[in-house]
Design a protein around this motif. Structure first.
Motif, PDB file in Angstrom:
ATOM      1  N   GLN A 108       0.813  -1.210   0.000  1.00 23.60           N
ATOM      2  CA  GLN A 108       0.000   0.000   0.000  1.00 23.60           C
ATOM      3  C   GLN A 108       0.851   1.266   0.000  1.00 23.60           C
ATOM      4  N   GLU A 109       1.931   1.241   0.734  1.00 24.15           N
ATOM      5  CA  GLU A 109       2.777   2.440   0.792  1.00 24.15           C
ATOM      6  C   GLU A 109       3.475   2.698  -0.553  1.00 24.15           C
ATOM      7  N   GLN A 110       3.750   1.637  -1.290  1.00 22.08           N
ATOM      8  CA  GLN A 110       4.437   1.775  -2.575  1.00 22.08           C
ATOM      9  C   GLN A 110       3.482   1.905  -3.760  1.00 22.08           C
ATOM     10  N   ALA A 111       2.215   1.599  -3.553  1.00 16.31           N
ATOM     11  CA  ALA A 111       1.246   1.616  -4.658  1.00 16.31           C
ATOM     12  C   ALA A 111       0.995   3.044  -5.140  1.00 16.31           C
ATOM     13  N   PRO A 112       0.871   3.203  -6.441  1.00 16.96           N
ATOM     14  CA  PRO A 112       0.533   4.536  -6.947  1.00 16.96           C
ATOM     15  C   PRO A 112      -0.881   4.923  -6.509  1.00 16.96           C
ATOM     16  N   SER A 113      -1.098   6.191  -6.294  1.00 17.10           N
ATOM     17  CA  SER A 113      -2.394   6.647  -5.783  1.00 17.10           C
ATOM     18  C   SER A 113      -3.549   6.313  -6.730  1.00 17.10           C
ATOM     19  N   ILE A 114      -3.263   6.176  -7.998  1.00 16.21           N
ATOM     20  CA  ILE A 114      -4.318   5.894  -8.982  1.00 16.21           C
ATOM     21  C   ILE A 114      -5.035   4.570  -8.715  1.00 16.21           C
ATOM     22  N   VAL A 115      -4.369   3.603  -8.078  1.00 18.95           N
ATOM     23  CA  VAL A 115      -5.019   2.313  -7.816  1.00 18.95           C
ATOM     24  C   VAL A 115      -5.872   2.329  -6.549  1.00 18.95           C
ATOM     25  N   ARG A 116      -5.781   3.406  -5.803  1.00 18.76           N
ATOM     26  CA  ARG A 116      -6.599   3.590  -4.597  1.00 18.76           C
ATOM     27  C   ARG A 116      -6.511   2.402  -3.640  1.00 18.76           C
ATOM     28  N   TYR A 117      -5.300   2.039  -3.314  1.00 22.50           N
ATOM     29  CA  TYR A 117      -5.078   0.924  -2.382  1.00 22.50           C
ATOM     30  C   TYR A 117      -4.191   1.426  -1.243  1.00 22.50           C
ATOM     31  N   ARG A 118      -4.769   2.279  -0.409  1.00 26.29           N
ATOM     32  CA  ARG A 118      -4.013   2.883   0.684  1.00 26.29           C
ATOM     33  C   ARG A 118      -4.831   2.975   1.970  1.00 26.29           C
ATOM     34  N   ASP A 119      -5.933   2.262   2.026  1.00 24.40           N
ATOM     35  CA  ASP A 119      -6.881   2.428   3.127  1.00 24.40           C
ATOM     36  C   ASP A 119      -6.396   1.905   4.477  1.00 24.40           C
ATOM     37  N   ASN A 120      -5.423   1.023   4.503  1.00 29.70           N
ATOM     38  CA  ASN A 120      -5.044   0.368   5.751  1.00 29.70           C
ATOM     39  C   ASN A 120      -3.663   0.758   6.257  1.00 29.70           C
ATOM     40  N   ILE A 121      -3.053   1.760   5.673  1.00 30.87           N
ATOM     41  CA  ILE A 121      -1.682   2.127   6.057  1.00 30.87           C
ATOM     42  C   ILE A 121      -1.590   2.482   7.540  1.00 30.87           C
ATOM     43  N   GLU A 122      -2.463   3.347   8.013  1.00 31.39           N
ATOM     44  CA  GLU A 122      -2.410   3.759   9.425  1.00 31.39           C
ATOM     45  C   GLU A 122      -2.715   2.594  10.360  1.00 31.39           C
ATOM     46  N   GLU A 123      -3.750   1.835  10.029  1.00 33.17           N
ATOM     47  CA  GLU A 123      -4.138   0.692  10.857  1.00 33.17           C
ATOM     48  C   GLU A 123      -3.011  -0.338  10.938  1.00 33.17           C
ATOM     49  N   LEU A 143      11.555  -5.547   9.163  1.00 36.53           N
ATOM     50  CA  LEU A 143      10.894  -4.291   9.503  1.00 36.53           C
ATOM     51  C   LEU A 143      11.906  -3.145   9.601  1.00 36.53           C
ATOM     52  N   GLN A 144      13.046  -3.423  10.218  1.00 36.60           N
ATOM     53  CA  GLN A 144      14.086  -2.397  10.339  1.00 36.60           C
ATOM     54  C   GLN A 144      14.590  -1.971   8.956  1.00 36.60           C
ATOM     55  N   ARG A 145      14.801  -2.936   8.084  1.00 35.67           N
ATOM     56  CA  ARG A 145      15.251  -2.608   6.725  1.00 35.67           C
ATOM     57  C   ARG A 145      14.232  -1.723   6.010  1.00 35.67           C
ATOM     58  N   TYR A 146      12.982  -2.114   6.099  1.00 35.15           N
ATOM     59  CA  TYR A 146      11.943  -1.355   5.407  1.00 35.15           C
ATOM     60  C   TYR A 146      11.712   0.010   6.055  1.00 35.15           C
ATOM     61  N   ALA A 147      11.811   0.072   7.373  1.00 26.73           N
ATOM     62  CA  ALA A 147      11.552   1.319   8.095  1.00 26.73           C
ATOM     63  C   ALA A 147      12.472   2.449   7.639  1.00 26.73           C
ATOM     64  N   ALA A 148      13.652   2.101   7.155  1.00 27.48           N
ATOM     65  CA  ALA A 148      14.594   3.128   6.700  1.00 27.48           C
ATOM     66  C   ALA A 148      14.048   3.927   5.522  1.00 27.48           C
ATOM     67  N   THR A 149      13.131   3.350   4.758  1.00 29.33           N
ATOM     68  CA  THR A 149      12.560   4.041   3.601  1.00 29.33           C
ATOM     69  C   THR A 149      11.066   4.328   3.758  1.00 29.33           C
ATOM     70  N   SER A 150      10.484   3.855   4.823  1.00 30.24           N
ATOM     71  CA  SER A 150       9.044   4.008   5.036  1.00 30.24           C
ATOM     72  C   SER A 150       8.716   5.346   5.679  1.00 30.24           C
ATOM     73  N   GLN A 151       7.621   5.924   5.231  1.00 26.04           N
ATOM     74  CA  GLN A 151       7.165   7.171   5.846  1.00 26.04           C
ATOM     75  C   GLN A 151       6.426   6.918   7.155  1.00 26.04           C
ATOM     76  N   VAL A 152       5.830   5.744   7.304  1.00 27.77           N
ATOM     77  CA  VAL A 152       5.026   5.479   8.491  1.00 27.77           C
ATOM     78  C   VAL A 152       5.712   4.602   9.540  1.00 27.77           C
ATOM     79  N   LEU A 153       6.746   3.890   9.161  1.00 34.49           N
ATOM     80  CA  LEU A 153       7.429   3.011  10.117  1.00 34.49           C
ATOM     81  C   LEU A 153       8.781   3.554  10.566  1.00 34.49           C
ATOM     82  N   ASN A 154       9.120   4.755  10.210  1.00 39.31           N
ATOM     83  CA  ASN A 154      10.442   5.264  10.555  1.00 39.31           C
ATOM     84  C   ASN A 154      10.654   5.361  12.059  1.00 39.31           C
ATOM     85  N   SER A 155       9.576   5.351  12.856  1.00 37.92           N
ATOM     86  CA  SER A 155       9.725   5.373  14.309  1.00 37.92           C
ATOM     87  C   SER A 155      10.349   4.080  14.835  1.00 37.92           C
ATOM     88  N   LEU A 156      10.315   3.004  14.065  1.00 36.69           N
ATOM     89  CA  LEU A 156      10.934   1.749  14.486  1.00 36.69           C
ATOM     90  C   LEU A 156      12.447   1.852  14.522  1.00 36.69           C
TER      91      LEU A 156
END
Length: 159
Positions: A108-123, A143-156
């Motif tokens: 969801q975080e990587q999906a382009p906005s046009i596909v409208r698949y972002r509803d569960n990012i916060e949850e 998770l640590q590897r991904y968190a380095a590039t994630s906008q929502v998991l960077n707190s990890l």
């Protein structure tokens, strides 16, 4: 009797090591695999005939990833839709599985906005962060590897 017990222990160890190697390969291909890498891993899962929950969500994520690697809009949409349906079906059946939520978050975080698949990012990110301390080391590393590039998991990264 002793030989049976030893054989059983060896078999369990082999299965757990191969499952670990399989998930590590999956996350590597998902994050940096070429089109050929993604196709090969999808074909590997399909050739094994594995329709288990983990194989389904892995295939779903790989199909969604493949959508970004093909040339035509029709192919992109077909791959993405197929992947999204597999991901959602598995999460519906396994709502508490943090690895599955993590996979959906990546897509969801990587999906382009046009596909409208972002509803569960916060949850999903909230569940992942809340469960982080109790996760196995393999998943924590991913998770640590991904968190380095994630906008929502960077707190990890602070953990």
């Amino acid at each position: 009797m002793l030989m049976r017990a030893l054989l059983l222990v060896c078999l369990c160890f082999f299965l757990s090591v191969s499952a670990f190697a399989g998930s590590e390969r999956f996350f590597t291909v998902l994050s940096q695999g070429s089109r050929d890498d993604v196709e090969k891993l999808i074909l590997d899962y399909e050739a094994k005939g594995d329709t288990g929950s983990q194989a389904n969500i892995y295939r779903g994520a790989l199909y969604a990833r493949m959508a970004g690697l093909v040339n035509t809009p029709v192919q992109r949409l077909e791959y993405f839709k197929r992947g999204r349906l597999l991901i959602e079906a598995e999460i519906k059946q396994n709502a508490d599985n943090i690895e599955y939520r993590f996979i959906r978050l990546i897509i969801q975080e990587q999906a382009p906005s046009i596909v409208r698949y972002r509803d569960n990012i916060e949850e999903d990110s909230a569940l992942i962060i809340a469960a982080y301390q109790g996760l196995d080391e393999r998943l924590k590393r991913e998770l640590q590897r991904y968190a380095a590039t994630s906008q929502v998991l960077n707190s990890l990264l602070a953990h």
